[in-house]
Design a protein around this motif. Structure first.
Motif, PDB file in Angstrom:
ATOM      1  N   ARG A  40      34.898 -17.038 -37.443  1.00  0.00           N
ATOM      2  CA  ARG A  40      35.509 -16.013 -37.578  1.00  0.00           C
ATOM      3  C   ARG A  40      34.734 -14.430 -37.316  1.00  0.00           C
ATOM      4  O   ARG A  40      35.110 -13.493 -36.805  1.00  0.00           O
ATOM      5  CB  ARG A  40      36.252 -15.700 -38.838  1.00  0.00           C
ATOM      6  CG  ARG A  40      37.313 -16.679 -38.960  1.00  0.00           C
ATOM      7  CD  ARG A  40      38.229 -16.879 -40.192  1.00  0.00           C
ATOM      8  NE  ARG A  40      37.567 -17.229 -41.328  1.00  0.00           N
ATOM      9  CZ  ARG A  40      37.297 -18.446 -41.941  1.00  0.00           C
ATOM     10  NH1 ARG A  40      38.087 -19.255 -41.087  1.00  0.00           N
ATOM     11  NH2 ARG A  40      36.531 -18.642 -42.835  1.00  0.00           N
ATOM     12  N   ARG A  41      33.481 -14.529 -37.737  1.00  0.00           N
ATOM     13  CA  ARG A  41      32.771 -13.402 -37.691  1.00  0.00           C
ATOM     14  C   ARG A  41      32.145 -12.978 -36.090  1.00  0.00           C
ATOM     15  O   ARG A  41      32.399 -11.926 -35.691  1.00  0.00           O
ATOM     16  CB  ARG A  41      31.480 -13.499 -38.428  1.00  0.00           C
ATOM     17  CG  ARG A  41      31.864 -13.601 -40.078  1.00  0.00           C
ATOM     18  CD  ARG A  41      30.767 -13.210 -40.972  1.00  0.00           C
ATOM     19  NE  ARG A  41      31.238 -13.112 -42.480  1.00  0.00           N
ATOM     20  CZ  ARG A  41      30.270 -13.001 -43.237  1.00  0.00           C
ATOM     21  NH1 ARG A  41      29.091 -12.746 -43.317  1.00  0.00           N
ATOM     22  NH2 ARG A  41      30.961 -12.954 -44.657  1.00  0.00           N
ATOM     23  N   ARG A  66      33.998 -14.089 -33.770  1.00  0.00           N
ATOM     24  CA  ARG A  66      35.114 -13.742 -32.910  1.00  0.00           C
ATOM     25  C   ARG A  66      35.451 -12.144 -33.371  1.00  0.00           C
ATOM     26  O   ARG A  66      35.663 -11.128 -32.632  1.00  0.00           O
ATOM     27  CB  ARG A  66      36.304 -14.350 -33.451  1.00  0.00           C
ATOM     28  CG  ARG A  66      36.292 -15.631 -32.751  1.00  0.00           C
ATOM     29  CD  ARG A  66      37.637 -16.483 -33.596  1.00  0.00           C
ATOM     30  NE  ARG A  66      37.575 -17.861 -33.153  1.00  0.00           N
ATOM     31  CZ  ARG A  66      38.281 -18.765 -33.685  1.00  0.00           C
ATOM     32  NH1 ARG A  66      39.231 -18.669 -34.636  1.00  0.00           N
ATOM     33  NH2 ARG A  66      38.244 -20.138 -33.089  1.00  0.00           N
ATOM     34  N   LEU A  67      35.260 -11.740 -34.508  1.00  0.00           N
ATOM     35  CA  LEU A  67      35.394 -10.215 -34.992  1.00  0.00           C
ATOM     36  C   LEU A  67      34.454  -9.398 -34.171  1.00  0.00           C
ATOM     37  O   LEU A  67      34.689  -8.283 -33.762  1.00  0.00           O
ATOM     38  CB  LEU A  67      35.002 -10.106 -36.445  1.00  0.00           C
ATOM     39  CG  LEU A  67      34.964  -8.764 -37.086  1.00  0.00           C
ATOM     40  CD1 LEU A  67      36.347  -8.279 -37.074  1.00  0.00           C
ATOM     41  CD2 LEU A  67      34.150  -8.686 -38.354  1.00  0.00           C
ATOM     42  N   THR A  90      40.666 -13.254 -34.660  1.00  0.00           N
ATOM     43  CA  THR A  90      39.924 -14.014 -35.595  1.00  0.00           C
ATOM     44  C   THR A  90      40.564 -15.395 -36.123  1.00  0.00           C
ATOM     45  O   THR A  90      39.861 -16.390 -36.616  1.00  0.00           O
ATOM     46  CB  THR A  90      39.494 -13.443 -36.846  1.00  0.00           C
ATOM     47  OG1 THR A  90      40.765 -12.968 -37.492  1.00  0.00           O
ATOM     48  CG2 THR A  90      38.849 -12.050 -36.695  1.00  0.00           C
ATOM     49  N   ASN A 109      40.904 -17.011 -31.628  1.00  0.00           N
ATOM     50  CA  ASN A 109      40.004 -16.678 -30.390  1.00  0.00           C
ATOM     51  C   ASN A 109      40.767 -16.123 -29.196  1.00  0.00           C
ATOM     52  O   ASN A 109      39.802 -15.674 -28.158  1.00  0.00           O
ATOM     53  CB  ASN A 109      39.109 -17.988 -29.962  1.00  0.00           C
ATOM     54  CG  ASN A 109      37.958 -17.634 -29.178  1.00  0.00           C
ATOM     55  OD1 ASN A 109      37.053 -16.545 -29.542  1.00  0.00           O
ATOM     56  ND2 ASN A 109      37.669 -18.194 -28.303  1.00  0.00           N
ATOM     57  N   LEU A 161      35.343  -5.711 -43.116  1.00  0.00           N
ATOM     58  CA  LEU A 161      34.922  -6.243 -41.934  1.00  0.00           C
ATOM     59  C   LEU A 161      34.346  -5.073 -41.092  1.00  0.00           C
ATOM     60  O   LEU A 161      33.497  -5.703 -40.368  1.00  0.00           O
ATOM     61  CB  LEU A 161      36.430  -6.560 -41.210  1.00  0.00           C
ATOM     62  CG  LEU A 161      37.288  -7.790 -41.860  1.00  0.00           C
ATOM     63  CD1 LEU A 161      38.674  -7.653 -41.088  1.00  0.00           C
ATOM     64  CD2 LEU A 161      36.642  -9.001 -41.852  1.00  0.00           C
TER      65      LEU A 161
END
Length: 244
Positions: free
Chosen positions: A102-103, A105-106, A180, A183, A228
Motif C-alpha cells: 500500500r505504501r 502504491r501511495l 492503494t 494498484n 499519508l
C-alpha cells in the motif's frame, strides 16, 4: 576421493542471511566437487537474488562456476541502486507485505499484491509471467528457479521496508497516482459523478476527488490524509531524485 576445501566469505550486508557459522568472515568449507558456486551459496542460506559480484581468487566468476580445491571465494551484495533490465520496474509482494504494498502504491509505484496466500509456485510463476520483481521475507520462495527476479525484504517494520526497497531499486515516484486498494491508476473525478458513492458528511465537507480507473474506488483528503502525507513527504525528501 577427497572432497575439495574452499575458503568463503560473505560481505557484511549478507551475513545476516548466512548460516551462523559463516558470519564471522572468511571460513573453510568442504564442497562435493560438483556443485556450482550458486548452489553452494544458497545452501548456506543466502538467496542469489541478494548476491552481486562473485570473486574467486580475486577474479569475477558466475554463479555457474564449480569451485575447485583451495579457491578463495568472496560473495558481494547487489549494487545499489539495482538495475533490473528487460521490463519496466514493477513489483509483486507476497501475502505478508500488505502494508509495504500500500505504501509503494501511495508513491505511485506499480506494486501487485495478493491478500490471500496463493502459494509459492503461483507467486513465482506470476513473477515470471508479468516480469515483476518479487519482494519477500521468505528465502525459500526467493530460491525458486522459475522466479523472474526477486529481492529479500530485510526488516519487519514497514517504514524500514519502504526505505530498503526505494533505496535498492530507485523506482520513479509519482505520489497520489495509484489506488492503494487495487494498484490501478487514479484520475480526477467530478464530485457530481461520484456523489452516489459518498456518504452525506463527505459530500458536504469535501470537493476534490479522485477515482480508480480499475476498481472505481473514490479518494479524497480525509481524516488519515496527514498520516499519508507524512509518508509521502519523507519518501520524497530522501528519494525524490527518482520522482517523475
Amino acid at each position: 576421493m577427497n572432497r575439495p576445501e574452499i575458503h568463503l566469505s560473505f560481505a557484511p550486508e549478507l551475513r545476516l542471511l548466512a548460516a551462523p557459522e559463516r558470519r564471522e568472515g572468511r571460513t573453510a568449507l568442504i564442497t562435493d566437487g560438483s556443485s556450482t558456486l550458486g548452489h553452494v551459496i544458497e545452501s548456506l542460506g543466502v538467496p542469489l537474488t541478494e548476491v552481486g559480484r562473485l570473486l574467486v581468487d580475486g577474479r569475477e566468476r558466475s554463479a555457474s562456476h564449480v569451485p575447485g580445491p583451495g579457491e578463495s571465494v568472496e560473495v558481494r551484495p547487489v549494487e545499489r541502486p539495482q538495475r533490473v533490465p528487460g521490463a519496466p520496474l514493477r513489483f509483486l509482494l507476497d501475502v505478508h507485505l500488505g502494508t509495504l504494498a500500500r505504501r509503494l502504491r501511495l508513491l505511485g509505484v506499480d506494486a501487485a499484491y495478493e491478500s490471500e496466500d496463493i502459494g509459492d509456485p503461483e507467486l513465482a510463476a506470476r513473477s515470471a509471467a508479468e516480469r515483476r520483481v518479487l519482494l519477500s521475507r521468505d528465502r525459500g520462495l526467493l530460491r525458486r528457479r522459475e522466479l523472474w527476479a526477486g529481492a529479500y525484504v530485510y526488516s519487519e517494520r514497514p517504514d524500514e521496508q519502504l526505505r530498503d526497497v526505494l533505496g535498492r531499486f530507485a523506482p520513479r515516484l509519482a505520489p497520489w497516482t495509484r489506488c492503494t486498494a487495487c494498484n490501478g491508476l487514479l484520475q480526477e473525478a467530478d464530485k457530481d459523478a461520484v456523489r452516489e458513492r459518498l456518504e452525506h458528511g463527505t459530500r458536504r465537507t469535501y470537493d476534490v476527488f479522485a477515482q480508480c480507473t480499475a476498481c472505481e474506488r473514490v479518494y479524497w483528503r480525509g481524516a488519515h490524509h496527514a498520516q499519508l502525507e507524512a509518508i509521502v513527504d519523507g519518501a520524497m525528501r530522501e528519494f525524490g531524485g527518482a520522482a517523475v
